[in-house]
Design an enzyme around this catalytic site. Structure first.
Site, PDB file in Angstrom:
ATOM      1  N   LYS A 171       0.881  -1.179   0.000  1.00 43.32           N
ATOM      2  CA  LYS A 171       0.000   0.000   0.000  1.00 43.32           C
ATOM      3  C   LYS A 171       0.911   1.218   0.000  1.00 43.32           C
ATOM      4  CE  LYS A 171      -2.058   2.975   1.915  1.00 43.32           C
ATOM      5  NZ  LYS A 171      -1.826   4.387   1.558  1.00 43.32           N
ATOM      6  N   GLU A 247       9.121   1.285  11.394  1.00 42.39           N
ATOM      7  CA  GLU A 247      10.157   2.321  11.307  1.00 42.39           C
ATOM      8  C   GLU A 247       9.408   3.659  11.345  1.00 42.39           C
ATOM      9  OE1 GLU A 247      13.235  -0.332   8.557  1.00 42.39           O
ATOM     10  OE2 GLU A 247      12.368   1.473   7.717  1.00 42.39           O
ATOM     11  N   CYS A 281      13.407  10.513   7.594  1.00 44.23           N
ATOM     12  CA  CYS A 281      13.267  10.245   9.030  1.00 44.23           C
ATOM     13  C   CYS A 281      14.587  10.422   9.763  1.00 44.23           C
ATOM     14  CB  CYS A 281      12.752   8.830   9.238  1.00 44.23           C
ATOM     15  SG  CYS A 281      13.862   7.614   8.500  1.00 44.23           S
ATOM     16  N   GLU A 374       8.744  16.313  15.954  1.00 45.35           N
ATOM     17  CA  GLU A 374       9.247  16.103  14.590  1.00 45.35           C
ATOM     18  C   GLU A 374       8.539  17.085  13.647  1.00 45.35           C
ATOM     19  OE1 GLU A 374       7.924  12.668  12.213  1.00 45.35           O
ATOM     20  OE2 GLU A 374      10.030  12.278  11.760  1.00 45.35           O
TER      21      GLU A 374
HETATM   22  P1  NAD Z   1       2.030   8.423   7.518  1.00 47.42           P
HETATM   23  O1  NAD Z   1       2.155   7.670   8.786  1.00 47.42           O
HETATM   24  O2  NAD Z   1       1.046   9.517   7.431  1.00 47.42           O
HETATM   25  O3  NAD Z   1       1.655   7.434   6.305  1.00 47.42           O
HETATM   26  C1  NAD Z   1       2.444   6.324   5.967  1.00 47.42           C
HETATM   27  C2  NAD Z   1       1.581   5.281   5.294  1.00 47.42           C
HETATM   28  O4  NAD Z   1       0.615   4.797   6.210  1.00 47.42           O
HETATM   29  C3  NAD Z   1       0.793   5.801   4.092  1.00 47.42           C
HETATM   30  O5  NAD Z   1       0.760   4.796   3.102  1.00 47.42           O
HETATM   31  C4  NAD Z   1      -0.603   6.016   4.679  1.00 47.42           C
HETATM   32  O6  NAD Z   1      -1.642   5.937   3.732  1.00 47.42           O
HETATM   33  C5  NAD Z   1      -0.689   4.860   5.650  1.00 47.42           C
HETATM   34  N1  NAD Z   1      -1.626   5.046   6.758  1.00 47.42           N
HETATM   35  C6  NAD Z   1      -1.982   6.217   7.359  1.00 47.42           C
HETATM   36  N2  NAD Z   1      -2.875   5.961   8.358  1.00 47.42           N
HETATM   37  C7  NAD Z   1      -3.058   4.622   8.393  1.00 47.42           C
HETATM   38  C8  NAD Z   1      -3.842   3.757   9.200  1.00 47.42           C
HETATM   39  N3  NAD Z   1      -4.615   4.217  10.197  1.00 47.42           N
HETATM   40  N4  NAD Z   1      -3.794   2.416   8.957  1.00 47.42           N
HETATM   41  C9  NAD Z   1      -3.006   1.921   7.981  1.00 47.42           C
HETATM   42  N5  NAD Z   1      -2.258   2.701   7.164  1.00 47.42           N
HETATM   43  C10 NAD Z   1      -2.263   4.032   7.382  1.00 47.42           C
HETATM   44  O7  NAD Z   1       3.498   8.921   7.193  1.00 47.42           O
HETATM   45  P2  NAD Z   1       3.952   9.896   6.042  1.00 47.42           P
HETATM   46  O8  NAD Z   1       3.468  11.273   6.362  1.00 47.42           O
HETATM   47  O9  NAD Z   1       3.593   9.271   4.743  1.00 47.42           O
HETATM   48  O10 NAD Z   1       5.562   9.848   6.188  1.00 47.42           O
HETATM   49  C11 NAD Z   1       6.302  10.704   6.993  1.00 47.42           C
HETATM   50  C12 NAD Z   1       6.604  10.050   8.340  1.00 47.42           C
HETATM   51  O11 NAD Z   1       7.261   8.814   8.130  1.00 47.42           O
HETATM   52  C13 NAD Z   1       7.528  10.847   9.212  1.00 47.42           C
HETATM   53  O12 NAD Z   1       7.063  10.808  10.535  1.00 47.42           O
HETATM   54  C14 NAD Z   1       8.854  10.121   9.109  1.00 47.42           C
HETATM   55  O13 NAD Z   1       9.736  10.321  10.177  1.00 47.42           O
HETATM   56  C15 NAD Z   1       8.401   8.720   8.993  1.00 47.42           C
HETATM   57  N6  NAD Z   1       9.423   7.874   8.373  1.00 47.42           N
HETATM   58  C16 NAD Z   1      10.154   7.033   9.164  1.00 47.42           C
HETATM   59  C17 NAD Z   1      11.156   6.236   8.607  1.00 47.42           C
HETATM   60  C18 NAD Z   1      12.014   5.307   9.436  1.00 47.42           C
HETATM   61  O14 NAD Z   1      12.729   4.502   8.847  1.00 47.42           O
HETATM   62  N7  NAD Z   1      11.993   5.382  10.752  1.00 47.42           N
HETATM   63  C19 NAD Z   1      11.392   6.301   7.242  1.00 47.42           C
HETATM   64  C20 NAD Z   1      10.627   7.177   6.469  1.00 47.42           C
HETATM   65  C21 NAD Z   1       9.635   7.966   7.061  1.00 47.42           C
HETATM   66  O1  6OD Z   2      18.127   3.346   4.242  1.00 52.01           O
HETATM   67  C1  6OD Z   2      17.185   2.634   4.621  1.00 52.01           C
HETATM   68  O2  6OD Z   2      17.223   1.393   4.527  1.00 52.01           O
HETATM   69  C2  6OD Z   2      15.986   3.249   5.195  1.00 52.01           C
HETATM   70  N1  6OD Z   2      15.059   2.401   5.687  1.00 52.01           N
HETATM   71  C3  6OD Z   2      15.866   4.591   5.197  1.00 52.01           C
HETATM   72  C4  6OD Z   2      14.775   5.281   5.749  1.00 52.01           C
HETATM   73  C5  6OD Z   2      14.721   6.617   5.614  1.00 52.01           C
HETATM   74  C6  6OD Z   2      13.653   7.379   6.156  1.00 52.01           C
HETATM   75  O3  6OD Z   2      13.162   8.358   5.692  1.00 52.01           O
END
Ligand code: NAD
Ligand code: 6OD
Length: 475
Positions: A171, A247, A281, A374
């Site tokens: 998804k 993550e 992130c 954040e």
């Molecule tokens: P988000 O949580 O809004 O959405 C991520 C995904 O989850 C999307 O596909 C969304 O449609 C889906 N989603 C949203 N609500 C849901 C629910 N209730 N049930 C199931 N699926 C749901 O995140 P975003 O705004 O797309 O991305 C930014 C965030 O992601 C930031 O907080 C960032 O730090 C984090 N992030 C973390 C990592 C990591 O590796 N730790 C990597 C990339 C991004």
């Molecule tokens: O480098 C990766 O494997 C990884 N999971 C990166 C995530 C980045 C977050 O925005």
């Protein structure tokens, strides 16, 4: 570029469900319409994945690994299409897409193919007893990913899940469906057995994301996104007691000691704060700088932020809504009395796109929201410190624990501080330098579990232990 994205289910494209618009963040223009999967469409995808799973799991691991390599070849052959899709959806610089986002797709698939194919089994011996483990795939895995590094993250999870013998339903973020659609095309062209890789589009809560995570036919959920969304998914899957790998968000600290190579620390921090418009992130949002070099470091970082803005460098925010969130933190910082060293608003050249200025603040207390929440934009706050212990305490004063950077030429300090900082990933004199075999993930609000190398394979499969009593020779 204008497209209409349906769902890829059981090896076929299905255009069903109402549609919603997708926009180019660099211009605000509508570039495509996306079909939203309802419960029935999600159910079809999960059913297709369940049907395909036993046959896929029955293949020798070397054959699944060979499939991953074939798909990696396909990604390389469709490199330009993947770059175009990623750039159109995110507004990111094509150079970044060509050098970071898209190459990681093939690299992810190849590394998991190699590791899985060569992984030894475990055996445990005691007198008269032999135990060994058999690893079983989870079954059908839901891969729910965000918009910031869409292809990198989709392939990071999908490659490991597939090679471990699972089938997947992906998804993508509703904001960035393009590269997952190309991946599905690559799978179809390669002749991957139908149902092994499926893609459903739609929103999160009350839509495709929630329906997928909660579907009883889904055996595990791997998710990257906001910490709040992680909590919501935990509630959704609680009834089914499903394995989860999360993550999540970060509020990452950078510690700059006075003995650091200043040029490297400034340029490294420019990368760690502003790459991808700060929408990684792992990006640094809190910088702590040892007092003797604080003024000089702050001056140089602010100058670089202004240059980036003039050069129209940082990518736009992903949506008008996200730009408003970032700008609300800029206003909050100003209202709380922050000194604005660079940026703080919308660049004068932004026309239609969702850009914000690369921004550097100082002067706010550690407990301020700007230092604790954040923001996920091209922004950081700089605070001076006097001792190593103070720097570590400031870095650890956070509900998150994803990543940290340490800039120093003192080897002992580097190791001491890396061990003391509470983060899943610590980079010394660099940032986002990846070895794909290492465990990746965060502490506290930053996640649950680790992916990467064998750690991914451990999540996407579960061991069963077989214990055999060995009879004596004359029994
Ligand atoms: P988000 O949580 O809004 O959405 C991520 C995904 O989850 C999307 O596909 C969304 O449609 C889906 N989603 C949203 N609500 C849901 C629910 N209730 N049930 C199931 N699926 C749901 O995140 P975003 O705004 O797309 O991305 C930014 C965030 O992601 C930031 O907080 C960032 O730090 C984090 N992030 C973390 C990592 C990591 O590796 N730790 C990597 C990339 C991004
Ligand atoms: O480098 C990766 O494997 C990884 N999971 C990166 C995530 C980045 C977050 O925005």
């Amino acid at each position: 570029m204008s497209y209409q994205n349906g769902h890829f289910i059981g090896g076929e494209w299905i255009a069903e469900g109402t549609t919603f618009a997708n926009h180019d963040p660099a211009t605000g223009a509508e570039i495509g319409r996306i079909h939203e999967a309802g419960r029935e469409t999600v159910d079809r995808a999960v059913t297709a994945a369940r049907r395909a799973q036993p046959g896929w799991a029955a293949l020798p691991v070397a054959e699944r690994a060979a499939w991953l390599r074939r798909l990696a070849d396909g990604m390389e052959a469709r490199f330009d299409d993947l770059v175009a899709a990623e750039v159109a959806d995110t507004g990111k610089d094509a150079v970044q897409a060509r050098t970071l986002d898209i190459p990681r797709g093939a690299a992810n698939f190849r590394v998991f193919a190699d590791i899985a194919a060569q992984r030894p089994d475990n055996a445990y011996h005691l007198p008269g007893t032999l135990s060994y483990t058999i690893r079983r795939p989870l079954g059908v895995v839901a891969v729910i990913v965000p918009w910031n590094l869409p292809f990198l993250l989709t392939t990071w999870k999908t490659g490991a899940a597939l090679v471990a013998g699972n089938t997947v339903v992906i998804k993508p973020s509703e904001l960035t469906p393009g590269s997952a659609a190309v991946l599905a095309d690559i799978a179809a062209q390669a002749g991957l057995p139908p149902g092994v890789l499926n893609v459903v589009n739609g929103l999160g809560a009350g839509s495709a994301g929630e329906f997928l995570a909660g579907h009883p036919g889904v055996d595990g959920v791997t998710f990257t996104g906001e910490s709040r969304t992680g909590s919501a998914i935990m509630r959704t899957v609680a009834g089914g007691v499903k394995p989860i790998s999360f993550e999540l968000g970060g509020k990452n600290a950078g510690l700059i000691f006075a003995d650091a190579r200043l040029d490297a620390a400034v340029e490294g921090s420019v990368r760690s704060v502003f790459t991808n418009g700060g929408q990684v992130c792992l990006c640094t949002e809190r910088l702590y700088v040892e007092r003797p070099i604080f003024q000089e470091f702050a001056r140089r970082l602010a100058k670089r932020a202004q240059e980036l803005s003039r050069e129209r460098e940082p990518m736009p925010m992903i949506s008008a809504g996200h730009r408003e969130k970032v700008l609300s933190y800029y206003r909050l910082a100003a209202s709380e009395g922050a000194e604005v060293l660079a940026g703080g608003g919308v660049p004068p050249w932004a026309e239609g796109g969702y850009h914000v200025e690369p921004t550097v603040f100082t002067g706010l207390p550690q407990g301020s929201r700007v230092n604790q929440e954040e923001i996920f934009g091209p922004v950081c706050h700089i605070t001076p410190f006097d001792t190593e212990a103070e720097a570590v305490a400031l870095a650890n004063d956070s509900r998150y624990g994803l990543a940290a950077t340490v800039w120093t030429r003192d080897l002992s300090r580097a190791h001491r501080v890396a061990a003391a900082v509470q983060a899943g990933l610590v980079w010394v004199n660099t940032w986002f330098l990846r070895d794909l075999r290492t465990p990746f993930g965060g502490l506290r609000l930053s996640g649950i579990g680790r992916e990467g190398g064998v750690h991914s394979l451990d999540f996407y499969s579960e061991p069963s232990t077989v214990t055999v009593k060995l009879e004596d020779a004359d029994e």
